[in-house]
Design a protein around this motif. Sequence first.
Motif, short mmCIF file in Angstrom:
data_model
loop_
_atom_site.label_atom_id
_atom_site.label_comp_id
_atom_site.label_asym_id
_atom_site.label_seq_id
_atom_site.Cartn_x
_atom_site.Cartn_y
_atom_site.Cartn_z
N SER A 53 3.01 4.55 -6.45
CA SER A 53 2.31 3.34 -6.85
C SER A 53 2.88 2.74 -8.14
CB SER A 53 0.82 3.65 -7.05
OG SER A 53 0.11 2.49 -7.39
N ASP A 64 -5.48 2.29 -3.78
CA ASP A 64 -4.06 2.57 -3.55
C ASP A 64 -3.27 1.30 -3.23
OD1 ASP A 64 -4.35 5.28 -3.96
OD2 ASP A 64 -4.87 5.67 -1.87
N GLU A 102 7.27 4.45 3.13
CA GLU A 102 6.17 5.09 2.44
C GLU A 102 5.02 4.13 2.11
OE1 GLU A 102 6.08 8.18 2.15
OE2 GLU A 102 8.14 8.76 2.51
N PHE A 103 5.11 2.90 2.55
CA PHE A 103 4.02 1.97 2.25
C PHE A 103 3.88 0.95 3.37
CE2 PHE A 103 5.86 -2.19 1.29
CZ PHE A 103 7.21 -1.88 1.32
N TYR A 104 2.81 0.22 3.31
CA TYR A 104 2.55 -0.83 4.29
C TYR A 104 2.43 -2.15 3.55
CZ TYR A 104 0.33 -3.70 7.75
OH TYR A 104 0.06 -4.72 8.63
N SER A 125 0.84 -1.19 0.00
CA SER A 125 0.00 0.00 0.00
C SER A 125 0.88 1.25 0.00
CB SER A 125 -0.93 0.00 1.23
OG SER A 125 -1.71 -1.17 1.25
N PRO A 126 1.49 1.56 -1.13
CA PRO A 126 2.36 2.73 -1.20
C PRO A 126 1.55 4.02 -1.29
CG PRO A 126 2.20 1.73 -3.35
CD PRO A 126 1.40 0.86 -2.42
N LYS A 127 2.22 5.12 -1.01
CA LYS A 127 1.57 6.41 -1.29
C LYS A 127 1.31 6.50 -2.78
CE LYS A 127 3.21 9.15 2.59
NZ LYS A 127 3.93 10.37 3.03
N HIS A 128 0.27 7.23 -3.11
CA HIS A 128 -0.21 7.27 -4.50
C HIS A 128 0.90 7.62 -5.50
CE1 HIS A 128 -3.01 7.66 -7.79
NE2 HIS A 128 -2.55 8.88 -8.05
N THR A 129 1.77 8.53 -5.12
CA THR A 129 2.82 8.98 -6.05
C THR A 129 3.86 7.89 -6.32
OG1 THR A 129 3.99 9.91 -4.16
CG2 THR A 129 2.60 11.41 -5.43
#
Length: 408
Positions: free
Chosen positions: A353, A374, A402-404, A347-351
Amino acid sequence: MNIGLLGFGTVGTGVYEIINKRKDFFRSLIGKDLNINKVLVKDTTKDRNINISKDKLIDNPYFILDDPNIDIVIEAIGGTAEAYAYIKHALTTGKHVITANKAVVAKHMKELMDLANKNKKAFLYEASVGGGVPIIKPLKQQVTLNDIEEIKSILNGTSNFILSKMIREDLEFTDALHIAQELGYAEADPTDDIEGYDVRRKLAILSTIAFKREVKEEYIHCRGIRTIKSVDTKVIKELGYTVKLLAKASFKSNKYYLSVEPSLLPDDSFYAKVENANNLISIIGNDIGELKFYGQGAGKFPTANAVVSDVLDILYNNYQNYGIDEGTYKLCNNTDLVKDRYYVRLSPKHTLSDYVLKVVKEEKIADKIIKTGDHIIFTTGNIELKKINSFINNVKESIKDEFYAAIQ
């Protein structure tokens, strides 16, 4: 035959009620009376919703532990330090001991078995694994006839209830946990259940018996269910699977593999149909093949029934404290022995992905990739856990925190 009962909570009152209810039958069966003549409680003056003489209630455990007329001590107080001390004291003074305390058994199993053998007394713990499911005694019998190759089990009613609610009703984990707490399936502090620690203790006990080696909790690779979200259960259903917290132990090439982790199972599998507080325990022996044991894994009377079954084994002199081999052996917790298919959510930040999706494709470990919102979700073919862990660590390092990531 006199019994001292340490603790008068859910399990203790269940044991007392079963023995009192079937007292005449036990007398006709074994030719002697079976008496619970002392019960340890915190408050002897408390009003109780059970028919018991006040004369039986005591608040000093040593009135039981040091009483020469007490033949069997049943430990039902829970906890670890006090329960361990009382069990050890009782065995040292020549009493048979029965317990449902998985934490004590998992941590001190070899020591207490050796002490029981030294004093020629029973140390029995059928209720410590599986509640009302009879597994300890059958497993002890099978290890004399078979080399146990594998254990595969659903051993925790709380986590099983939560996952069942999430799958059936598309609930988030926190909502399903709240329902479990309201219904009494989960404690106010559910850590042991949802992080897999309860299952890890039970697997340590089963594995110690099955492999005749002392298996400590810390040997076992353990992940719980807290990281699972509704987005996962929705995708898992679409893929034709369900998710369960599985305990697995196997023996290959003179090494042991032990794990507790969420696992995907086909909807039509036997394990997928295990609901709520029920348990399923499967063992595979080299001659007997696969045996499955299914039933209620918790509850007042199922657990108390397992305790009373241990009492009957003592009355019939039908018990044996099996020794644990102290020879050399090697444990393998996570990497070399077992290949499996994995479900991974990133689950990264949108930027980031697109970058993460590119990395997943370049690694060539995904056999199916799903992009939803996302989240980037993929499943793998049969690969080693260390390869998945290495991939996750590499991605974390490249884009920091930056992600889970969740792995099932």
